[in-house]
Design a protein around this motif. Sequence first.
Motif, PDB file in Angstrom:
ATOM      1  N   ASP A 183      39.770  35.273 -15.600  1.00  0.00           N
ATOM      2  CA  ASP A 183      40.829  35.907 -16.393  1.00  0.00           C
ATOM      3  C   ASP A 183      41.383  37.176 -15.750  1.00  0.00           C
ATOM      4  OD1 ASP A 183      38.647  37.571 -16.781  1.00  0.00           O
ATOM      5  OD2 ASP A 183      38.676  37.454 -18.965  1.00  0.00           O
TER       6      ASP A 183
ATOM      7  N   HIS B 136      39.740  39.813 -14.903  1.00  0.00           N
ATOM      8  CA  HIS B 136      38.864  40.951 -15.183  1.00  0.00           C
ATOM      9  C   HIS B 136      38.148  41.348 -13.899  1.00  0.00           C
ATOM     10  CE1 HIS B 136      35.261  42.993 -16.772  1.00  0.00           C
ATOM     11  NE2 HIS B 136      36.003  43.280 -17.830  1.00  0.00           N
TER      12      HIS B 136
ATOM     13  N   THR C 177      33.429  46.474 -24.827  1.00  0.00           N
ATOM     14  CA  THR C 177      33.155  45.107 -25.253  1.00  0.00           C
ATOM     15  C   THR C 177      34.430  44.287 -25.194  1.00  0.00           C
ATOM     16  OG1 THR C 177      31.427  45.893 -26.736  1.00  0.00           O
ATOM     17  CG2 THR C 177      32.306  43.710 -27.181  1.00  0.00           C
ATOM     18  N   ASP C 178      34.308  43.051 -24.717  1.00  0.00           N
ATOM     19  CA  ASP C 178      35.401  42.098 -24.859  1.00  0.00           C
ATOM     20  C   ASP C 178      34.829  40.771 -25.351  1.00  0.00           C
ATOM     21  OD1 ASP C 178      34.648  40.447 -22.625  1.00  0.00           O
ATOM     22  OD2 ASP C 178      35.881  41.625 -21.270  1.00  0.00           O
ATOM     23  N   ASP C 179      35.702  39.861 -25.747  1.00  0.00           N
ATOM     24  CA  ASP C 179      35.265  38.594 -26.346  1.00  0.00           C
ATOM     25  C   ASP C 179      34.557  37.675 -25.356  1.00  0.00           C
ATOM     26  OD1 ASP C 179      36.256  39.359 -28.798  1.00  0.00           O
ATOM     27  OD2 ASP C 179      38.183  38.347 -28.505  1.00  0.00           O
ATOM     28  N   THR C 180      34.829  37.805 -24.076  1.00  0.00           N
ATOM     29  CA  THR C 180      34.235  36.931 -23.066  1.00  0.00           C
ATOM     30  C   THR C 180      32.873  37.414 -22.596  1.00  0.00           C
ATOM     31  OG1 THR C 180      36.442  36.332 -22.305  1.00  0.00           O
ATOM     32  CG2 THR C 180      34.618  35.870 -20.797  1.00  0.00           C
ATOM     33  N   ARG C 181      32.751  38.693 -22.291  1.00  0.00           N
ATOM     34  CA  ARG C 181      31.544  39.238 -21.676  1.00  0.00           C
ATOM     35  C   ARG C 181      30.661  40.027 -22.630  1.00  0.00           C
ATOM     36  NH1 ARG C 181      35.509  38.301 -18.114  1.00  0.00           N
ATOM     37  NH2 ARG C 181      36.828  39.502 -19.502  1.00  0.00           N
ATOM     38  N   GLY C 182      31.112  40.294 -23.828  1.00  0.00           N
ATOM     39  CA  GLY C 182      30.378  41.175 -24.731  1.00  0.00           C
ATOM     40  C   GLY C 182      30.370  42.586 -24.158  1.00  0.00           C
ATOM     41  N   TYR C 183      29.348  43.368 -24.498  1.00  0.00           N
ATOM     42  CA  TYR C 183      29.261  44.728 -23.962  1.00  0.00           C
ATOM     43  C   TYR C 183      28.920  44.654 -22.481  1.00  0.00           C
ATOM     44  CZ  TYR C 183      28.273  49.615 -23.314  1.00  0.00           C
ATOM     45  OH  TYR C 183      28.318  50.909 -22.843  1.00  0.00           O
TER      46      TYR C 183
END
Length: 93
Positions: A29, A31, A65-71
Amino acid sequence: DDAGGHVNNSLGYHYHGDTGMTTRIEQSDGHSAMIGYALDGYGLYAKLDDEDNEATELDECRGHTDDTRGYHYHVLSLESNEFLDCFYGAWAE
């Protein structure tokens, strides 16, 4: 060394910055690439993403935090001589 690391008697080999010479796990994505794990188990990601942008809204430990990787963390620049300012999670010495 050229990878930003060295050996000392108490910690063994460890890094002081991201030089781009370590293994990188590119993210589909755009990132920042994953470069490892911190002592508390959360992911370490490069400072800059695929478009050379730095992550925004990082906490005092350079994490968010993001929805793909968490914290997860985004490391400091090599000039700072450290990856992170602090740890979000617990770790044992």
